[in-house]
Design a protein around this motif. Structure first.
Motif, PDB file in Angstrom:
ATOM      1  N   LYS A  61       0.839  -1.193   0.000  1.00  0.00           N
ATOM      2  CA  LYS A  61       0.000   0.000   0.000  1.00  0.00           C
ATOM      3  C   LYS A  61       0.876   1.246   0.000  1.00  0.00           C
ATOM      4  O   LYS A  61       1.928   1.276   0.624  1.00  0.00           O
ATOM      5  N   LEU A  62       0.422   2.272  -0.715  1.00  0.00           N
ATOM      6  CA  LEU A  62       1.076   3.581  -0.714  1.00  0.00           C
ATOM      7  C   LEU A  62       0.027   4.610  -0.311  1.00  0.00           C
ATOM      8  O   LEU A  62      -0.958   4.805  -1.011  1.00  0.00           O
ATOM      9  N   ASP A  63       0.230   5.248   0.836  1.00  0.00           N
ATOM     10  CA  ASP A  63      -0.779   6.152   1.380  1.00  0.00           C
ATOM     11  C   ASP A  63      -0.100   7.389   1.955  1.00  0.00           C
ATOM     12  O   ASP A  63       0.517   7.345   3.023  1.00  0.00           O
ATOM     13  N   ILE A  64      -0.157   8.490   1.227  1.00  0.00           N
ATOM     14  CA  ILE A  64       0.387   9.754   1.718  1.00  0.00           C
ATOM     15  C   ILE A  64      -0.572  10.885   1.365  1.00  0.00           C
ATOM     16  O   ILE A  64      -1.424  10.740   0.475  1.00  0.00           O
ATOM     17  N   ARG A  65      -0.427  12.018   2.055  1.00  0.00           N
ATOM     18  CA  ARG A  65      -1.209  13.209   1.753  1.00  0.00           C
ATOM     19  C   ARG A  65      -0.242  14.294   1.322  1.00  0.00           C
ATOM     20  O   ARG A  65       0.549  14.798   2.126  1.00  0.00           O
ATOM     21  N   ALA A  66      -0.285  14.602   0.037  1.00  0.00           N
ATOM     22  CA  ALA A  66       0.645  15.586  -0.529  1.00  0.00           C
ATOM     23  C   ALA A  66      -0.140  16.550  -1.416  1.00  0.00           C
ATOM     24  O   ALA A  66      -0.200  16.380  -2.635  1.00  0.00           O
ATOM     25  N   PRO A  67      -0.741  17.581  -0.836  1.00  0.00           N
ATOM     26  CA  PRO A  67      -1.638  18.462  -1.600  1.00  0.00           C
ATOM     27  C   PRO A  67      -0.944  19.254  -2.694  1.00  0.00           C
ATOM     28  O   PRO A  67      -1.598  19.706  -3.644  1.00  0.00           O
ATOM     29  N   ASN A  68       0.378  19.421  -2.606  1.00  0.00           N
ATOM     30  CA  ASN A  68       1.105  20.206  -3.610  1.00  0.00           C
ATOM     31  C   ASN A  68       1.942  19.344  -4.549  1.00  0.00           C
ATOM     32  O   ASN A  68       2.786  19.862  -5.287  1.00  0.00           O
ATOM     33  N   LEU A  69       1.700  18.063  -4.536  1.00  0.00           N
ATOM     34  CA  LEU A  69       2.420  17.150  -5.436  1.00  0.00           C
ATOM     35  C   LEU A  69       2.120  17.510  -6.885  1.00  0.00           C
ATOM     36  O   LEU A  69       0.962  17.703  -7.267  1.00  0.00           O
ATOM     37  N   THR A  70       3.177  17.609  -7.709  1.00  0.00           N
ATOM     38  CA  THR A  70       2.982  17.942  -9.120  1.00  0.00           C
ATOM     39  C   THR A  70       3.386  16.814 -10.056  1.00  0.00           C
ATOM     40  O   THR A  70       2.893  16.745 -11.186  1.00  0.00           O
ATOM     41  N   MET A  71       4.295  15.924  -9.613  1.00  0.00           N
ATOM     42  CA  MET A  71       4.736  14.831 -10.473  1.00  0.00           C
ATOM     43  C   MET A  71       4.843  13.540  -9.661  1.00  0.00           C
ATOM     44  O   MET A  71       5.376  13.533  -8.553  1.00  0.00           O
ATOM     45  N   PHE A  72       4.349  12.449 -10.246  1.00  0.00           N
ATOM     46  CA  PHE A  72       4.339  11.156  -9.568  1.00  0.00           C
ATOM     47  C   PHE A  72       4.800  10.082 -10.536  1.00  0.00           C
ATOM     48  O   PHE A  72       4.299   9.984 -11.659  1.00  0.00           O
ATOM     49  N   LEU A  73       5.786   9.267 -10.102  1.00  0.00           N
ATOM     50  CA  LEU A  73       6.276   8.141 -10.895  1.00  0.00           C
ATOM     51  C   LEU A  73       6.217   6.885 -10.034  1.00  0.00           C
ATOM     52  O   LEU A  73       6.690   6.880  -8.890  1.00  0.00           O
ATOM     53  N   PHE A  74       5.652   5.832 -10.612  1.00  0.00           N
ATOM     54  CA  PHE A  74       5.495   4.583  -9.860  1.00  0.00           C
ATOM     55  C   PHE A  74       5.757   3.401 -10.778  1.00  0.00           C
ATOM     56  O   PHE A  74       5.306   3.363 -11.921  1.00  0.00           O
ATOM     57  N   ALA A  75       6.489   2.407 -10.261  1.00  0.00           N
ATOM     58  CA  ALA A  75       6.677   1.140 -10.963  1.00  0.00           C
ATOM     59  C   ALA A  75       6.563   0.039  -9.926  1.00  0.00           C
ATOM     60  O   ALA A  75       7.297   0.033  -8.928  1.00  0.00           O
TER      61      ALA A  75
END
Length: 247
Positions: free
Chosen positions: A25-39
């Motif tokens: 599971k990936l659970d975070i609160r990041a209201p200003n996140l602009t870029m997300f990379l996941f593999a």
């Protein structure tokens, strides 16, 4: 580390990359996140109300059909993105398909790198991709990089399989790895007839930009077959101004 879960709001986090971690599971609160990379594997991804996220890239590592996860869980997590790239696998036989209430209202550019497995004469699994036009009403550019692991069987497409869904913003479509599977033909026809503002659609039989790219020598029979099927089934007067078949 089985789970990445942070209860505190990460208000200064703008860039997040999580690759090849064996997470549940990936659970975070990041209201200003602009870029997300996941593999990684298909896991719950919760990013809070990340309304500023503009770009996301996701690579799913699994041998299972990922369609339902991509168009439910991922869409819910990345509903605010304007540019999205996803690598995943689907089967030609429909496993499960439930429409999502969430819409990608900000999405302008979508790149899907899709591995297609299963019987080449079965169309339902590929035709599920037609749902994209409902899911992303403001989409302007759609790129489908496909890799098929079976040779196409020439057949007559069911042109009434899906009723066209008018889409008024889509201008550019590119389909690579077009080996001429019946589902690919029917999907191309659906997109051509639904995109009312379409300026150009490129059909390319060569597999490009997928994790597995067959050698040109080994792939030549499939490339030739895909070209022939595209010319025979798609090259029509009604599409003459927008359709470009590479060969």
């Amino acid at each position: 580390m089985d789970e990445l879960s942070i209860g505190q709001e990460l208000s200064r986090l703008h860039y997040l990359q999580v690759k090849y971690c064996i997470l549940q599971k990936l659970d975070i609160r990041a209201p200003n996140l602009t870029m997300f990379l996941f593999a990684g594997r298909m896991i719950p991804i919760l990013l809070g109300d990340a309304v500023k996220i503009s770009e996301a890239t996701v690579e799913l590592i699994t041998s299972s059909d990922c369609f339902s996860y991509v168009f439910t869980d991922l869409v819910d997590a990345l509903s605010h993105v304007s540019s999205l790239s996803i690598s995943f696998r689907i089967e030609t036989k429909v496993i499960k398909f439930v429409k999502n209430q969430t819409r990608l209202t900000n999405l302008r550019r979508l790149v899907l790198k899709i591995d297609i497995v299963g019987s080449p004469e079965v169309t339902g699994g590929i035709l599920r991709l037609a749902y994209l036009l409902e899911l992303a009403p403001a989409l302007e550019e759609l790129v489908l990089h496909m890799c098929c692991f079976d040779s196409a069987i020439d057949g007559e497409p069911n042109e009434d399989a899906y009723r066209p869904h008018p889409h008024h913003h889509l201008k550019t479509i590119k389909m690579t790895g077009f080996y001429g599977l019946l589902g690919q033909v029917e999907l191309a026809l659906y997109l051509l007839r639904s995109a009312t503002s379409l300026e150009r659609m490129i059909i390319d039989p060569v597999v490009r930009n997928n994790w597995f790219t067959p050698s040109m020598g080994g792939a030549k029979p499939n490339i030739d077959r895909g070209t022939s099927i595209a010319l025979n089934k798609l090259s029509r007067q009604e599409f003459r101004k927008v359709l470009d078949i590479l060969y």
